[in-house]
Design an enzyme around this catalytic site. Structure first.
Site, mmCIF file in Angstrom:
data_model
loop_
_atom_site.group_PDB
_atom_site.id
_atom_site.type_symbol
_atom_site.label_atom_id
_atom_site.label_comp_id
_atom_site.label_asym_id
_atom_site.label_seq_id
_atom_site.Cartn_x
_atom_site.Cartn_y
_atom_site.Cartn_z
ATOM 1 N N LYS A 1 126.625 -12.334 18.006
ATOM 2 C CA LYS A 1 125.810 -11.943 18.888
ATOM 3 C C LYS A 1 125.396 -10.213 18.506
ATOM 4 O O LYS A 1 125.534 -10.297 17.270
ATOM 5 C CB LYS A 1 127.303 -11.251 20.662
ATOM 6 C CG LYS A 1 126.838 -12.361 20.850
ATOM 7 C CD LYS A 1 128.099 -11.949 22.170
ATOM 8 C CE LYS A 1 129.660 -12.521 23.238
ATOM 9 N NZ LYS A 1 128.219 -13.729 24.335
ATOM 10 N N ARG B 1 133.012 -23.038 27.041
ATOM 11 C CA ARG B 1 132.894 -24.442 27.442
ATOM 12 C C ARG B 1 134.084 -25.221 26.250
ATOM 13 O O ARG B 1 134.662 -26.340 27.576
ATOM 14 C CB ARG B 1 132.181 -24.550 27.861
ATOM 15 C CG ARG B 1 130.985 -24.826 26.654
ATOM 16 C CD ARG B 1 129.755 -24.794 27.303
ATOM 17 N NE ARG B 1 128.503 -23.188 27.092
ATOM 18 C CZ ARG B 1 127.685 -23.587 27.928
ATOM 19 N NH1 ARG B 1 126.812 -24.629 27.749
ATOM 20 N NH2 ARG B 1 127.297 -22.094 27.931
HETATM 21 N N1 BES Z 1 131.332 -14.843 27.289
HETATM 22 C C1 BES Z 1 129.916 -15.561 26.718
HETATM 23 C C2 BES Z 1 129.213 -14.992 28.501
HETATM 24 C C3 BES Z 1 128.481 -13.324 28.727
HETATM 25 C C4 BES Z 1 128.046 -12.847 28.271
HETATM 26 C C5 BES Z 1 130.293 -12.965 29.537
HETATM 27 C C6 BES Z 1 128.158 -11.763 29.160
HETATM 28 C C7 BES Z 1 129.729 -11.513 29.937
HETATM 29 C C8 BES Z 1 128.350 -11.134 30.079
HETATM 30 C C9 BES Z 1 130.048 -16.838 26.642
HETATM 31 O O1 BES Z 1 130.526 -17.022 25.903
HETATM 32 C C10 BES Z 1 128.868 -16.429 25.705
HETATM 33 O O2 BES Z 1 127.698 -16.115 24.990
HETATM 34 N N2 BES Z 1 127.482 -17.611 26.636
HETATM 35 C C11 BES Z 1 126.016 -17.670 25.679
HETATM 36 C C12 BES Z 1 126.211 -19.396 25.827
HETATM 37 C C13 BES Z 1 124.707 -19.620 24.830
HETATM 38 C C14 BES Z 1 124.764 -19.769 23.559
HETATM 39 C C15 BES Z 1 125.051 -20.734 25.306
HETATM 40 C C16 BES Z 1 124.901 -17.016 26.517
HETATM 41 O O3 BES Z 1 125.508 -16.940 27.751
HETATM 42 O O4 BES Z 1 124.267 -16.404 26.524
HETATM 43 ZN ZN ZN Z 2 129.980 -16.480 23.848
#
Ligand code: BES
Ligand code: ZN
Ligand code: ZN
Length: 484
Positions: free
Chosen positions: A261, A335
């Site tokens: 991230k 997931r």
């Molecule tokens: N934990 C995050 C989702 C999230 C983002 C929760 C912001 C709270 C605030 C999750 O694991 C994630 O990073 N999801 C990705 C999925 C994508 C790579 C398909 C996302 O939402 O960007």
């Molecule tokens: Zn994530």
């Protein structure tokens, strides 16, 4: 110390603050106002009885406060919760408060009003932090003035217990990822379970390997911290009226893994166990409310780091139920761990499963910061979740799981890949989860990426972990009926 709540017919003489909830009609009508309040004064101070308006009236001796409740025909528990939260913030420096809601006795049944007031006042004053100097609130006693009927007293007791569950969930979410590691998270849950008389089982890394939880192991591979998988059970006295399974995403920190991230995107990622925290908070309350159904919780715990042997994009993981997932983005890790947990939950053949997860940024884009996405299978069960949501004020909104979108996660090498295309990210995540819920089991998925964490204080919500889902889950467990 938690605030002590009690009921009384009249405001106790020793109460430092006496507050009166006022509807617009009471304010603009010509009947007498409660002692200490004057229409002319309130008008000059700009008080119009809007919800969120709290007017402290300087008077001799104790403080008198007017609390706006809006138009009488629109007063509901949500408004009372908000108004009580605003009131609590305004008088947090005083020791004791008496709140009189005489003006709404017709609009909201008294036990429901009492519940909303307890939740609003206690949750608004929640605090967490590591500051070396603490500014303490003094409010320690709140009296609900009006009815002292048994129904009201029970509502106060139950709401007090639920508030403690929400505070536990907030504490867990607010604890930094470096201090609440998966083993520590599991230990805290184990201690809570033993205190409350819940059954608890903790799988360590070796046991997780033996259980073939390939998703959880794949995510935890980049970390020096070992994963945990925790199962909690509430068993009612007598023959259980069905079994409800709760699953919560327990990512104690989500760096994204090798698909790392951004700095800003990672800042709040200690909250990525908000689903597991809500389940733990709810489970901690069940011994007090004693629902008639059995409730089993499944909590996969790990962090998502990028050590030298971290899962690489392109790796294929085999989940507990035998299905395979090609990991193309290691940041779509929730997931993967939920796949194992949903498979485990399904094997015990519960009457329904609900999972909570801070799963996708896409769901936040769709519904904003205060509303969870609701997806799943079985309209009857989803309606039960919506009922619990309406009764508790924890808002959810249905999103579809269209079968023809499944091809968005088709993989050339595995049963599916872990990401869809650029659009519909909350839905493709939901479709992947559905692959791990055994056919025929009613299932609801709540994407709480938005409401699990708050940027700032707003009425009963405080900055940081919100404990979203605790109230909804407790209500769902208490109202759950299998097969409808
Ligand atoms: N934990 C995050 C989702 C999230 C983002 C929760 C912001 C709270 C605030 C999750 O694991 C994630 O990073 N999801 C990705 C999925 C994508 C790579 C398909 C996302 O939402 O960007
Ligand atoms: Zn994530
Ligand atoms: Zn995550």
């Amino acid at each position: 110390m938690p605030i002590q709540f009690s009921t009384a017919r009249r405001a106790p003489a020793r109460a430092e603050v006496v507050a009166h909830g006022l509807t617009t009609e009471v304010l603009t009508g010509d009947g007498p106002l409660p002692a200490g309040l004057d229409r002319g004064d309130l008008g000059r101070l700009g008080f119009t009885a809007k919800v969120d308006q709290v007017q402290v009236v300087p008077a001799a001796g104790r403080l008198v406060v007017a609390v706006g409740l809006g138009p009488a025909d629109r007063v509901d528990p949500d408004g009372l919760r908000r108004a009580s939260a605003c009131l609590a913030r305004a008088v947090r420096g005083r020791r004791s408060l008496a709140l009189d809601l005489a003006s709404v006795t017709e609009a909201v049944p008294r036990p429901e009003a009492a519940r909303a007031v307890v939740e609003g006042t206690a949750l608004a004053l929640y605090r967490f932090g590591y500051k070396s100097t603490k500014d303490e609130d003094r409010l320690s006693r709140v009296t609900l003035v009006g009815s002292t009927a048994a129904g009201v007293r029970t509502a106060v007791e139950q709401a007090t217990a639920v508030v403690e569950g929400v505070k536990l969930a907030r504490d867990l979410v607010n604890e930094p990822g470096g201090s609440l590691t998966p083993p520590k998270f599991a230990n805290r849950v184990r201690r809570m379970a033993r205190d409350r008389g819940l059954t608890v089982k903790v799988l360590d890394e070796a046991a997780i390997r033996r259980a073939r939880l390939g998703g959880l192991l794949g995510v935890s591979r980049g970390s020096t911290q070992p994963p945990r998988f925790v199962e909690l059970t509430w068993t009612p006295k007598g023959r259980p009226k069905g079994t409800l399974a709760l699953v919560g995403k327990g990512l104690t920190f989500d760096s994204g893994g090798l698909s790392i991230k951004s700095g800003v995107g990672m800042m709040d990622m200690k909250m990525d166990m908000g689903g597991a925290a809500a389940v733990v908070g709810a489970m901690s309350v069940l011994p007090v409310l004693a629902p008639r159904c059995r409730v089993r919780a499944y909590l996969p715990m790990t962090d998502n780091m990028l050590g030298g042997d971290a899962t690489r994009p392109g790796d294929v993981l085999t989940i507990r139920n035998g299905k395979t997932i090609e990991v193309l983005n290691t940041d779509a890790e929730g997931r993967l761990v939920l796949a194992d947990a949903l498979s485990m939950a399904s094997e015990a053949k519960p009457d329904a499963i609900v999972d909570l997860a801070t799963l996708t940024g896409a769901c936040m884009v769709a519904l904003g910061p205060r509303i969870a996405g609701l997806m799943g299978r079985d309209d009857g069960f989803l309606a039960q979740v919506e009922g619990a949501s309406a009764r508790t004020g924890e808002r959810v909104w249905r999103l579809p799981l269209p079968a023809d979108y499944r091809r968005m996660v088709d993989s050339p090498v595995a049963d599916m890949k872990n990401i869809g295309g650029p659009h519909g990210g909350a839905i493709t995540a939901g479709l992947i989860l559905g692959e791990f819920v055994a056919d025929g089991i009613p299932w609801a998925h709540l994407d709480i990426a938005g409401p699990a964490f708050a940027d700032g204080d707003d009425c009963e919500v405080t900055r940081g972990g919100t404990g979203f889902g605790v109230r909804l889950l407790v209500d769902l467990a208490c109202s759950f009926t299998s097969g409808g």
